[in-house]
Design an enzyme around this catalytic site. Structure first.
Site, PDB file in Angstrom:
ATOM      1  N   LEU A  12      -6.630 -29.996  14.609  1.00 36.42           N
ATOM      2  CA  LEU A  12      -6.375 -30.994  15.658  1.00 36.42           C
ATOM      3  C   LEU A  12      -7.330 -30.834  16.823  1.00 36.42           C
ATOM      4  O   LEU A  12      -7.669 -31.787  17.504  1.00 36.42           O
ATOM      5  CB  LEU A  12      -4.939 -30.850  16.176  1.00 36.42           C
ATOM      6  CG  LEU A  12      -3.824 -31.183  15.186  1.00 36.42           C
ATOM      7  CD1 LEU A  12      -2.490 -30.653  15.691  1.00 36.42           C
ATOM      8  CD2 LEU A  12      -3.742 -32.690  14.966  1.00 36.42           C
ATOM      9  N   GLY A  13      -7.733 -29.602  17.071  1.00 34.08           N
ATOM     10  CA  GLY A  13      -8.628 -29.369  18.200  1.00 34.08           C
ATOM     11  C   GLY A  13      -8.872 -27.881  18.370  1.00 34.08           C
ATOM     12  O   GLY A  13      -8.197 -27.043  17.751  1.00 34.08           O
ATOM     13  N   GLY A  15      -9.578 -24.909  21.510  1.00 36.80           N
ATOM     14  CA  GLY A  15      -9.558 -24.645  22.940  1.00 36.80           C
ATOM     15  C   GLY A  15     -10.330 -23.364  23.193  1.00 36.80           C
ATOM     16  O   GLY A  15     -10.847 -22.742  22.259  1.00 36.80           O
ATOM     17  N   PHE A  17      -9.145 -20.624  23.860  1.00 34.77           N
ATOM     18  CA  PHE A  17      -8.424 -19.451  23.354  1.00 34.77           C
ATOM     19  C   PHE A  17      -7.858 -19.648  21.958  1.00 34.77           C
ATOM     20  O   PHE A  17      -7.196 -18.776  21.439  1.00 34.77           O
ATOM     21  CB  PHE A  17      -7.248 -19.128  24.300  1.00 34.77           C
ATOM     22  CG  PHE A  17      -7.666 -19.005  25.731  1.00 34.77           C
ATOM     23  CD1 PHE A  17      -8.396 -17.917  26.157  1.00 34.77           C
ATOM     24  CD2 PHE A  17      -7.333 -19.991  26.651  1.00 34.77           C
ATOM     25  CE1 PHE A  17      -8.797 -17.804  27.483  1.00 34.77           C
ATOM     26  CE2 PHE A  17      -7.726 -19.886  27.976  1.00 34.77           C
ATOM     27  CZ  PHE A  17      -8.471 -18.785  28.393  1.00 34.77           C
ATOM     28  N   VAL A  20      -6.186 -25.225  16.860  1.00 28.37           N
ATOM     29  CA  VAL A  20      -4.865 -25.849  16.684  1.00 28.37           C
ATOM     30  C   VAL A  20      -4.876 -26.710  15.426  1.00 28.37           C
ATOM     31  O   VAL A  20      -5.748 -27.584  15.273  1.00 28.37           O
ATOM     32  CB  VAL A  20      -4.480 -26.681  17.930  1.00 28.37           C
ATOM     33  CG1 VAL A  20      -3.083 -27.274  17.764  1.00 28.37           C
ATOM     34  CG2 VAL A  20      -4.541 -25.819  19.195  1.00 28.37           C
ATOM     35  N   LYS A  35      -0.857 -23.298  16.795  1.00 26.83           N
ATOM     36  CA  LYS A  35      -1.960 -22.860  17.649  1.00 26.83           C
ATOM     37  C   LYS A  35      -2.285 -21.409  17.302  1.00 26.83           C
ATOM     38  O   LYS A  35      -1.511 -20.501  17.608  1.00 26.83           O
ATOM     39  CB  LYS A  35      -1.490 -22.991  19.105  1.00 26.83           C
ATOM     40  CG  LYS A  35      -2.540 -22.725  20.129  1.00 26.83           C
ATOM     41  CD  LYS A  35      -2.026 -23.173  21.486  1.00 26.83           C
ATOM     42  CE  LYS A  35      -3.032 -22.972  22.565  1.00 26.83           C
ATOM     43  NZ  LYS A  35      -2.631 -23.583  23.822  1.00 26.83           N
ATOM     44  N   ASP A 129      -1.289 -23.694  34.980  1.00 21.59           N
ATOM     45  CA  ASP A 129      -2.508 -24.354  34.489  1.00 21.59           C
ATOM     46  C   ASP A 129      -2.253 -25.848  34.250  1.00 21.59           C
ATOM     47  O   ASP A 129      -2.550 -26.389  33.195  1.00 21.59           O
ATOM     48  CB  ASP A 129      -3.007 -23.663  33.211  1.00 21.59           C
ATOM     49  CG  ASP A 129      -4.476 -23.947  32.936  1.00 21.59           C
ATOM     50  OD1 ASP A 129      -5.169 -24.446  33.852  1.00 21.59           O
ATOM     51  OD2 ASP A 129      -4.932 -23.659  31.813  1.00 21.59           O
TER      52      ASP A 129
HETATM   53  N1  ATP Z   1       1.023 -29.723  20.531  1.00 23.16           N
HETATM   54  C1  ATP Z   1      -0.142 -30.238  20.157  1.00 23.16           C
HETATM   55  N2  ATP Z   1      -0.199 -31.324  19.347  1.00 23.16           N
HETATM   56  C2  ATP Z   1      -1.393 -31.841  18.958  1.00 23.16           C
HETATM   57  N3  ATP Z   1      -2.599 -31.354  19.312  1.00 23.16           N
HETATM   58  C3  ATP Z   1      -2.613 -30.268  20.111  1.00 23.16           C
HETATM   59  C4  ATP Z   1      -1.398 -29.654  20.582  1.00 23.16           C
HETATM   60  N4  ATP Z   1      -1.717 -28.601  21.364  1.00 23.16           N
HETATM   61  C5  ATP Z   1      -3.066 -28.564  21.387  1.00 23.16           C
HETATM   62  N5  ATP Z   1      -3.614 -29.551  20.636  1.00 23.16           N
HETATM   63  C6  ATP Z   1      -5.053 -29.832  20.396  1.00 23.16           C
HETATM   64  O1  ATP Z   1      -5.785 -28.621  20.411  1.00 23.16           O
HETATM   65  C7  ATP Z   1      -6.736 -28.606  21.485  1.00 23.16           C
HETATM   66  C8  ATP Z   1      -6.769 -27.212  22.098  1.00 23.16           C
HETATM   67  O2  ATP Z   1      -5.495 -26.902  22.640  1.00 23.16           O
HETATM   68  P1  ATP Z   1      -5.311 -26.223  24.063  1.00 23.16           P
HETATM   69  O3  ATP Z   1      -6.113 -26.994  25.058  1.00 23.16           O
HETATM   70  O4  ATP Z   1      -3.868 -26.065  24.318  1.00 23.16           O
HETATM   71  O5  ATP Z   1      -6.012 -24.833  23.764  1.00 23.16           O
HETATM   72  P2  ATP Z   1      -6.382 -23.581  24.656  1.00 23.16           P
HETATM   73  O6  ATP Z   1      -6.892 -22.546  23.698  1.00 23.16           O
HETATM   74  O7  ATP Z   1      -5.233 -23.225  25.521  1.00 23.16           O
HETATM   75  O8  ATP Z   1      -7.624 -24.056  25.487  1.00 23.16           O
HETATM   76  P3  ATP Z   1      -7.976 -24.480  26.947  1.00 23.16           P
HETATM   77  O9  ATP Z   1      -7.531 -23.413  27.870  1.00 23.16           O
HETATM   78  O10 ATP Z   1      -9.461 -24.627  26.799  1.00 23.16           O
HETATM   79  O11 ATP Z   1      -7.296 -25.791  27.212  1.00 23.16           O
HETATM   80  C9  ATP Z   1      -6.259 -29.697  22.447  1.00 23.16           C
HETATM   81  O12 ATP Z   1      -7.308 -30.251  23.176  1.00 23.16           O
HETATM   82  C10 ATP Z   1      -5.645 -30.701  21.489  1.00 23.16           C
HETATM   83  O13 ATP Z   1      -6.664 -31.504  20.923  1.00 23.16           O
END
Ligand code: ATP
Length: 281
Positions: A12-13, A15, A17, A20, A35, A129
């Site tokens: 899905l994406g 991040g 850290f 997902v 995640k 955040d």
């Molecule tokens: N619950 C969810 N449902 C669908 N897609 C999700 C969900 N949570 C995260 N994603 C997807 O995954 C990507 C990364 O998630 P997220 O931003 O929470 O990651 P992170 O590792 O905490 O990174 P950052 O601190 O850079 O935001 C999001 O931009 C989104 O595209």
């Protein structure tokens, strides 16, 4: 509890850290977002704190369905949001669907986030955040059908607030950070309210907050009292002067320099609701 992914459907994406994935997991009928964390220490909360986060349930939160540590693999099972993040829809989608979103719907979306914040603050949890990249649309935008439910996600930095000591470690995302977080002083739930104010301005105006500044300049600007400009709010569309100023006062209250004068999330939700109702009349 372990809920190993039964079927992994798609990425899905990614991040900073995590990766997902959309998955089916054992014991849950609906598809979920899994995640997978790049580092174990990014698991939301620890011990009792993790229980706190898994126990949270609100219609405007990306509810955490499980936190799993399996050998070297560490992942969080989340409610699936298929509409992308607000950051994606406001700034990155080619179709420009957000530009077409009426002011009344943008306010409703802001109300969703304020309600989620009100709930987590009542549970004595600080998000730390709040930003457009951490607010997710439950379903995709369908043109002409309003804004889907918005859910606050990414509780990776969330921590319980102790009544007796404020937080002192500055975390979050620079352009949304309250001055007291940047100056590494004590901070509390009102730092989330500041970030919410920056996010609400972004949602109403469609502009990236402080878009042209480098990190050092940004720190100085926020600590020096600079905030997103009123003029960008005019992008909200024709809502009348009085309501425009009402929206501006909500933003100013949220990003007030003095954390003690900022409204609570519940008060912000009420102010947004009032403005929203006046636009519906
Ligand atoms: N619950 C969810 N449902 C669908 N897609 C999700 C969900 N949570 C995260 N994603 C997807 O995954 C990507 C990364 O998630 P997220 O931003 O929470 O990651 P992170 O590792 O905490 O990174 P950052 O601190 O850079 O935001 C999001 O931009 C989104 O595209």
């Amino acid at each position: 509890m372990t809920l190993p992914p039964r079927e992994v459907h798609e990425l899905l994406g990614t991040g900073s850290f995590s990766y997902v994935f959309c998955c089916h997991v054992v014991g849950i009928e609906d598809q979920v977002a899994v995640k997978v964390l790049k580092q174990k220490d990014m698991l939301p909360g620890r011990g009792r704190e993790a229980e706190f986060i898994q126990g949270l349930r609100h219609p405007n939160l990306v509810n955490v369905l499980g936190i799993v540590e399996e050998g070297t693999l560490h992942y969080v099972i989340l409610e699936l949001c298929t509409g992308g993040s607000l950051q994606d829809v406001i700034h990155e989608q080619e179709e420009d669907l957000w530009a077409e979103m009426p002011a009344v719907e943008r306010l409703r979306a802001g109300y969703d986030i304020a309600s989620a914040l009100d709930y987590i603050h009542q549970q004595e949890i600080l998000h730390r955040d709040i930003k457009s990249g951490n607010a997710f649309l439950h379903t995709p935008i369908v043109p002409g059908c309003g804004c889907p439910t918005v859910k606050v996600g990414d509780m990776g930095f969330a921590r319980p607030v102790s009544e007796f000591s404020g937080m002192t470690q500055g975390v979050g995302t620079l352009r949304y950070m309250a001055p007291e977080v940047l100056s590494s002083g004590d901070y509390g739930v009102s730092a989330d309210i500041f970030s919410f104010g920056i996010l609400l301005h972004e949602m109403l105006s469609g502009s990236i907050p402080f878009s042209s500044k480098n990190e050092a300049a940004l720190c100085l600007a926020i600590m020096g009292g600079q905030r997103p400009p009123f003029e960008e709010l005019l992008e909200i569309g024709h809502i009348g002067e009085e309501r425009l100023h009402q929206a501006w006062s909500i933003l100013q209250a949220c990003w007030a320099e003095d954390p003690d004068t900022r409204p609570t999330a519940g008060q912000v939700a009420e102010m947004i609701q009032e403005l929203h109702s006046s636009l519906c009349r």
